[in-house]
Each structure stands twice: as structure tokens, then as C-alpha cells.
Design an enzyme around this catalytic site. Structure first.
Site: not given
Length: 822
Positions: A334, A337, A262, A195
Site C-alpha cells: 500500500d 493514500d 504477475s 480507496e
């Protein structure tokens, strides 16, 4: 003259004797902390005897009368082998490194205190189920039994590092194990930096449409246009220089491209030559000595469990039982924030919310600093999360005046039941039981690949934030924290997490690639960890009708780079075999030799070949030339090559070839010219560093795996004993992933990859294999400090058997723990 010579000789001999005595004393003190694996100890906290059988590779097989007693044994074994590592993890998450290391680590302590993970973990203890509570208490008792043994018998303070950095070791607590889960979540989190970088790049680029070139979405349906960051916060400078501070190996925040990664894949019986399910897993983390992982076998009431543990936690996080295997890959969901919080201009202790100004939740916190005066922080929280310092990822460069940044993160949960889910998973017997058990898992979010004797499945586990469809930036840029539509609205239901059970083709897997396409806010993520390895994995899986354990091992060790196979024909399209042979020793001749080598190369990133080094240096120089005039100093933040960016530019997707033109120059440069200049840059760099004989280059000389000790790794002389360096194959975009650092003077150092590899065959479970990248011991004088390192480098494995007789037959020691008389 003769007298002077004799005295000088005596003085030299005396100094040598003193040096030898000093070395002998240091060795003696350090060796005192080497554990005795063949002993009987009476310890407090046990209800019945526990037996710890150490097999040939020092993997403990732990047997006890009850599950809590077995977890006690695991705590004791962890403390025998990895006490320093455990105490460092605990100090890091508590924000108490500066008590040991002084001012060097104050910035790390500031961040961890503000995140408050240790206090949240303490609050989470009461949220665990009864089984987990008992396991946590027993594990802590096992650690403390080893601490008591060290103190009572003067066993060299438990680890040689303790002599150099002497500090009291507090008793282990159940909350410490829960805090380490949260610390691992921080090490695996990449969305915070993404971000910030997206915002900084948005401010820097003159043409906002070019943002999707340099920060491309994974292939699939495109993302709707987002607001430019400058539109959200007018008045911000188009560019503000960052701090450019060196990365401290003790900092748990990952550098870009070095968060979790991974591989995991599984085959149903219909696609297995043996008729049983197969599962392979190799989680990728930053390399260190010792490894993050520690191998162990636990004999629980439900049966034996064997696999990879993390010292400090009483759980087999990846591995198998007789009935079930499980592997982990970072989901890239996600889960973070950033919120820009507006301060009250009349009262900076208040911030704006949808309901008006509110007072920060705040409290003081004192950081004790070795060799310096303590400092007092004021920890502040908003309704969205903790307020972060401006130094984190250069947040201050994108924070408007009169505002601060807070972090929303799923792991800032005081009722985190991830440990309960992990222990329920190891007791599950089927895929469906494992999926149900994982509902309690909060984070860090993972893709859980599962195989029982009949079924294979993949389930994304972890709490998913519920975002408003009207969110200004869709979670991709820092957003205004006072607007209701930007705030989280709880969690998504577990049932909505992606799930794939018994696929029709019989094969499933994940390389951190995009799992599915959903519109925001059900999208899972806009940022994924792989767009390249998955194409090679698909080819390998589809090339055979049935697979074997050895075939899965081959895939784990596959060094072919699909990125190289894609990019070289694009960037070299107009350069191959052009012009007459140039004179020997000229730059033109070097370029011709390099192009001739690359033209015959199949993209295999073998440590023994010159072509991988030429290719890697070329594309690195190429990306630098493409972005430097557009991004200026911010270009240094793009340390790893992004193949999708270069592909977009050279295919001129949506006008992306404009990156080839240098804005400051009068002529209009073509992509062919930039590719040629970048190749010349690369060859000059290679010549300065490795010599001009291109045919004699070895990728492995540049791509050395750096398993360095995070504290002692830079100490003169000592670093040769504690660091493990190895020539390795693979690269940034190969299944045998060896992520490069991207930092000068050694940009191709292998710093991040598979610290654990395991392959499980449920037609014959005891034929399963695993290995870690260093050794079981964290003590650099132990023969088990690096005994698996060469096996790992050569692509070899050790047996992963639950046969107790086999473990005992070649045991290097058996520790018997007996309940101490009350």
C-alpha cells in the site's frame, strides 16, 4: 450509351490507379523507417566500436569495450525498433499528449501535469550513483545517435506513426528514462482506485457490515472494524453518480483489476531434477502492440546479462546473467493514500494542517492543444502531496464541499534512486548481493524473486510508508489530511520488508498473493492481487518432489481455474440433475444442457471448450444480480467477478446470503433462485452473441487476446494491420492468466496477462528460454512486429542464450557503430 460506358470505365480505371499509387506511396514512405540491421554507422558519443548482433528473433546482443558503450548500443537499438513507443511514453509522463492528439487527451495531460512526475524525475538525476549517471548519459546518446541518423538520411521520420501525427522529437535526456520508471509505477498502482471505490461503496450500502462481503480481505486474520466513510465526513450524499466516461487506451491510470500482476517461482537445487536452481517469471501488464517488453542481451564488464527491457530505460528489468536470475511480481504494497484537505473558507489558497492553515505550493502550467487554444493549469501541492482533479476515478463524488483531495505516493520522490538499484541488480552475482543492491529501490514496489547457483530467495523491494497506528482508516479510505495521526511519518526500514531466503521446503513463489500476516501498520497491504491462482500453484509445486525447466513451463501455461472448481459446486448445488428432461428448444432444456456440461468439467479454461464460456457468463450474471439492487449504478464499477464475494454469499458467511434477496421485491429470494435466474441470463446472452448450440461454443472466440495499437488500433482498415488478435486459453484466475475486460459488448476479451515469459535453469543456463507476446519491432511493416505472437499463444519459447557464437551463427544482421571523428 457506349461512349458513356467507356468514359465510366476509364474513370473507374483511373480511380483504381490513383488508389494503387496512393497505397504504394504510403507503403514507400512507411517502409523508409524500417531499420537496416546490417550496416556500419559512424556516430557521436562513443569511445570505442560497438557491435549489435541481431539473432534469429531479432534480439540484439550488444558488445562494447565499456559498459557505457554497451548502454549506448541499447539506446540505439531501442530507438531503431520502438521509437514511437518511447516518444509516446515520454509525452505521456510529461503531460504533452494534447500537442499531438488535440482535445482528446487533455484530461490525461491535466492529471500528469498535476502529478509532476517529469519534474521529479529531472530532480532525481543528481541522486543517481556514478555508474548509473554514466549509463543514463550513454543510453541517451545512443537514442540521439539514431535520431540524428533518421534526420540525416531521411529515414521516414523514424516510425510510420510519425507521418500521421507529425510532431518534433526532442533529444533524449537522462531524466526521460527516470520519468518512465515513474510512469510505470502509475500504471501498476491500484490502491488509489481501491480507496475511492471503498468510500463510494461505503456510502451506498445501507448496512456497513456488508462492505467486507463485496470488498473482501484476503484469507487470514481479519481486519479490525473501520469507520464508515460517512462518519468521517458527515453530509456527503449516500450516492452520487460518476461520469461514466469511456477508458482511453492512452490513459496510464489502470482500471480496477488491471493494475500490475504477475507470477514468479523458484526451486532450490534440492527440488530440481537437474541439480541446479530454477526460476520462472511472467509479469502481467495490459496487452498492446507492440508489447511493453523488449528482449535484449548486454555484454557488460561483469559478464553477459539477458532478459526483458522496457524501451526508454537502460536496464534489464527481469532476466538472468551467468550467475543470477531475477523475476518481478507486483507486491501490492500500500504505497498510496488519499488525503481530504480542508480549504480555508476565507482564503481558498490555504488548506488546514496540524499547525493551522498554510498556503498551497502552486505554479502555473500551460498545456498546448493541437487545433485548440492552450489552457493554463494551476498546479497545487500540499504537505501530503499533489491536489488531484475531481474527475480522477470520480473523486468529486466523495469530496466534501470546501475540500480537495491530495495524493500521498512513494513515487513522488525527488531523490528516487530506483534506476541505480536496477543497474546494481544486473551486476550482482549472488542472492545476497542482489538483496543489498535493491535497498536503493523506491518504486513501484515489487516482489523480487532471486536464484543464484545455490540459493533461492524472495524479497519485497520498494519504499514502504510509515503510518501512525492511530490512523483513522488505516490507509483504506481517504482520511482527514489535517490530522497528524493520518499523515505519513517517513519510510519503514528496508530490513522490515518481507524476505524469504533458502526456504526449508526448497520452493518459493508469488502470484500477487498475500505474503504474510502482520498487524497494521506493519501489514504491507490490505488489498492483494490474488487469492485464487496461488492455490493452484501450491498444488502443482507440492505434487512433485523435484521440478524441471519443462515442468515450470507447464505451470506457467496451466489453464485450470481454482475459482471455477470452488464456485460451481456452491452455486449449482441445488440445480444439478433436477427434474425431467425438458422439451428441445426451451429455456429449461438449455439450462439442463449447460448444467450437464458443467457437471463433467474439470475447470480447465481451454480455448477449445464451451464450458469456460458458460461458467464465465454465469458467474458474471450472478454477481450482477447479487449487487445491482444494493449498489445501483455503482455496480457497474465491479467489472470483474470476485470469487471470494460469491463464496461468502453462498456459504452465508456472517449473514452474507442477504445479498440474494432483492430488496425491492416482496418475496424473499433464495440464493438457489438467483443462481438459476443468473444462469438463464447467461444463456440468453450467449444465445444472442454466439448461438444456441452450447456444445459448439469455444471459449477462445470470446477470450481473444487483444494486442491493440493504442493509437492506430481503432482506425478503419489500418486496424487490421496493426492489431494482433488471438484465441487464448486461461482466464481471470488461472496461472496462465488472461484477465478479461469486463466491459460490454465483449466482456471476456483477454486484455491483461503475461507479456513476457521466462524460465531459467542454472544447471545449464543456456537452456533457459523466454518469449514476448508480440515481436521486437514496433513497426507494423516489419516481419518482427508479430513473429513471436503465435509462439506466445501456443506456449512456445525462444532460446535465452548468452553464447555469442550462437547469436552470430544465425544473425539476421550485424550493426557496427563506430566513434565519429571529432
Amino acid at each position: 450509351m457506349g461512349l458513356l460506358f467507356r468514359w465510366l470505365l476509364r474513370l473507374a480505371a483511373g480511380l483504381i490507379a490513383l488508389a494503387v499509387a496512393a497505397v504504394a506511396l504510403v507503403y514507400y514512405l512507411a517502409s523508409q523507417s524500417l531499420p537496416d540491421y546490417d550496416q556500419t554507422q559512424e556516430v557521436a558519443g562513443l569511445t570505442a566500436p560497438v557491435e549489435i548482433v541481431r539473432d534469429t528473433h531479432n534480439v540484439p546482443h550488444i558488445f562494447g569495450a565499456s559498459d557505457p558503450d554497451v548502454f549506448f548500443g541499447l539506446g540505439y537499438a531501442h530507438a531503431q525498433d520502438r521509437l514511437w513507443q518511447m516518444t509516446m511514453l515520454r509525452r505521456t509522463v510529461q503531460g504533452r499528449l494534447s500537442e499531438v492528439f488535440g482535445p482528446r487527451t487533455v484530461a490525461i495531460d491535466r492529471l500528469l501535469r498535476r502529478l509532476d512526475l517529469a519534474r521529479l524525475a529531472q530532480q532525481s538525476v543528481s541522486a543517481q550513483d556514478a555508474y548509473t549517471t554514466a549509463a543514463l548519459k550513454a543510453y541517451a546518446a545512443g537514442v540521439n545517435a539514431r535520431l540524428a541518423e533518421i534526420n540525416d538520411e531521411a529515414l521516414g521520420r523514424g516510425a510510420p506513426e510519425m507521418f500521421l501525427f507529425n510532431a518534433p522529437v526532442a533529444p533524449w535526456q537522462p531524466a526521460d528514462s527516470l520519468a518512465i520508471i515513474k510512469l510505470m509505477g502509475l500504471q501498476l498502482s491500484g490502491h488509489l482506485e481501491e480507496e475511492v471505490l471503498r468510500a463510494r461503496t461505503s456510502l451506498m450500502l445501507g448496512d456497513p457490515a456488508r462492505l467486507v462481503d463485496i470488498l473482501p480481505d484476503a484469507p487470514g486474520t481479519g481486519t479490525a472494524a473501520l469507520p464508515e466513510y460517512a462518519q468521517l465526513f458527515p453530509g456527503l450524499p449516500r450516492y452520487a453518480a460518476g461520469r461514466d466516461t469511456p477508458h482511453d487506451p492512452l490513459m496510464p491510470l489502470p482500471r480496477r483489476g488491471l493494475a500490475g500482476a504477475s507470477n514468479a517461482w523458484a526451486a532450490a537445487p534440492s527440488r530440481s531434477a537437474s541439480g541446479g536452481t530454477l526460476l520462472a517469471n511472467d509479469p502481467h501488464l495490459g496487452f498492446a502492440a507492440p508489447s511493453t517488453w523488449y528482449l535484449a542481451r548486454l555484454e557488460l564488464a561483469n559478464g553477459g546479462v539477458i532478459g526483458g527491457t522496457i524501451p526508454g530505460m537502460p536496464a534489464v528489468l527481469l532476466g538472468r546473467s551467468e550467475r543470477l536470475g531475477w523475476g518481478l511480481t507486483s507486491s501490492y504494497m500500500d504505497d498510496q493514500d488519499l488525503f481530504v484537505e480542508r480549504l480555508n473558507p476565507d482564503n481558498p489558497e490555504e488548506y488546514l494542517t496540524p499547525d493551522g492553515y498554510k498556503t498551497f505550493e502552486s505554479r502555473p502550467s500551460i498545456i498546448e492543444i493541437k487545433g485548440a487554444a492552450p489552457i493554463t493549469l494551476t498546479l497545487r501541492w500540499t504537505e501530503n502531496g499533489p491536489v488531484l482533479p475531481g474527475s480522477v476515478y470520480d473523486l468529486e463524488t466523495i469530496t466534501p464541499p470546501g475540500h480537495v483531495m491530495s495524493l500521498g505516493w512513494t513515487m513522488l520522490d525527488a531523490r528516487d534512486t530506483s534506476m541505480s538499484a536496477a543497474l546494481a541488480l544486473i551486476n550482482a552475482g549472488t542472492v545476497q548481493e542482489a538483496i543489498r543492491a535493491s535497498e536503493a529501490y523506491v518504486g513501484p514496489s515489487q516482489n523480487l524473486t532471486l536464484a543464484d547457483r545455490e540459493t533461492v530467495a524472495l524479497k519485497m523491494v520498494g519504499a514502504v510508508p510509515r503510518r501512525d497506528p492511530r490512523h483513522q482508516s488505516q490507509g483504506r479510505l481517504p482520511a482527514q489530511g489535517w490530522r497528524a495521526e493520518n499523515r505519513w511519518q517517513g519510510r519503514m526500514p528496508y530490513a522490515s520488508n518481507p524476505e524469504f531466503v533458502s526456504p526449508v521446503g526448497g520452493i518459493l513463489g508469488n502470484t500477487n498473493n498475500k505474503l504474510l500476516e502482520r498487524p497494521f501498520p506493519n501489514h504491507v497491504s490490505f488489498v492483494w492481487g490474488d487469492t485464487q491462482r496461488v492455490t493452484r500453484w501450491q498444488k502443482l509445486m507440492q505434487s512433485r518432489e523435484v521440478h524441471t525447466r519443462d515442468g515450470f513451463i507447464e505451470a506457467q501455461l496451466d489453464p485450470v481455474s481454482p475459482a471455477a472448481r470452488t464456485l460451481l459446486p456452491l452455486i449449482g448445488a441445488d440445480l444439478w440433475f433436477t427434474g425431467e428432461a425438458a422439451p428441445e428448444g426451451t429455456p429449461e432444456r438449455q439450462r439442463q444442457i449447460a448444467l450437464s456440461l458443467l457437471a463433467e468439467w474439470n475447470g480447465e479454461m481451454s480455448e477449445h471448450l464451451p464450458e469456460p464460456l458458460i461458467y464465465a457468463a454465469w458467474v458474471r450474471a450472478l454477481q450482477k444480480r447479487l449487487i445491482t439492487d444494493e449498489l445501483g449504478p455503482l455496480a457497474d464499477e465491479y467489472k470483474q467477478v470476485e470469487p471470494l464475494f460469491i463464496e461468502r454469499v453462498f456459504r452465508d458467511i456472517d449473514g452474507a446470503s442477504v445479498w440474494c434477496d432483492i430488496r425491492q421485491s416482496a418475496p424473499r429470494e433464495t440464493c438457489t433462485e438467483i443462481a438459476r435466474l443468473a444462469l438463464d441470463d447467461a444463456l440468453v446472452w450467449i444465445g444472442d452473441r454466439y448461438g444456441s448450440a452450447l456444445e459448439s461454443l469455444r471459449w477462445g472466440d470470446a477470450h481473444q487476446a487483444t494486442h491493440d495499437h493504442p493509437v492506430l488500433g481503432e482506425v478503419p482498415v489500418l486496424r487490421y494491420f496493426v492489431n494482433i488478435r488471438q484465441s487464448t486459453s486461461g482466464g481471470d484466475h488461472t496461472l496462465q492468466r488472461g484477465r478479461t475486460s469486463g466491459e460490454d459488448p465483449d466482456p471476456f476479451r483477454n486484455v491483461h496477462g503475461a507479456g513476457y515469459r521466462g524460465v531459467y535453469d542454472f544447471a545449464d543456463p543456456d537452456s533457459s528460454v523466454f518469449v514476448i507476446s508480440t515481436g521486437q519491432s514496433g513497426h507494423f511493416l516489419s516481419r518482427y512486429y508479430d513473429d513471436q505472437a503465435q509462439l506466445w499463444r501456443r506456449g512456445e519459447y525462444i532460446p535465452m542464450s548468452l553464447d555469442a557464437d550462437l547469436a552470430r551463427a544465425a544473425a539476421v544482421g550485424v550493426t557496427r557503430l563506430l566513434p565519429a571523428p571529432e
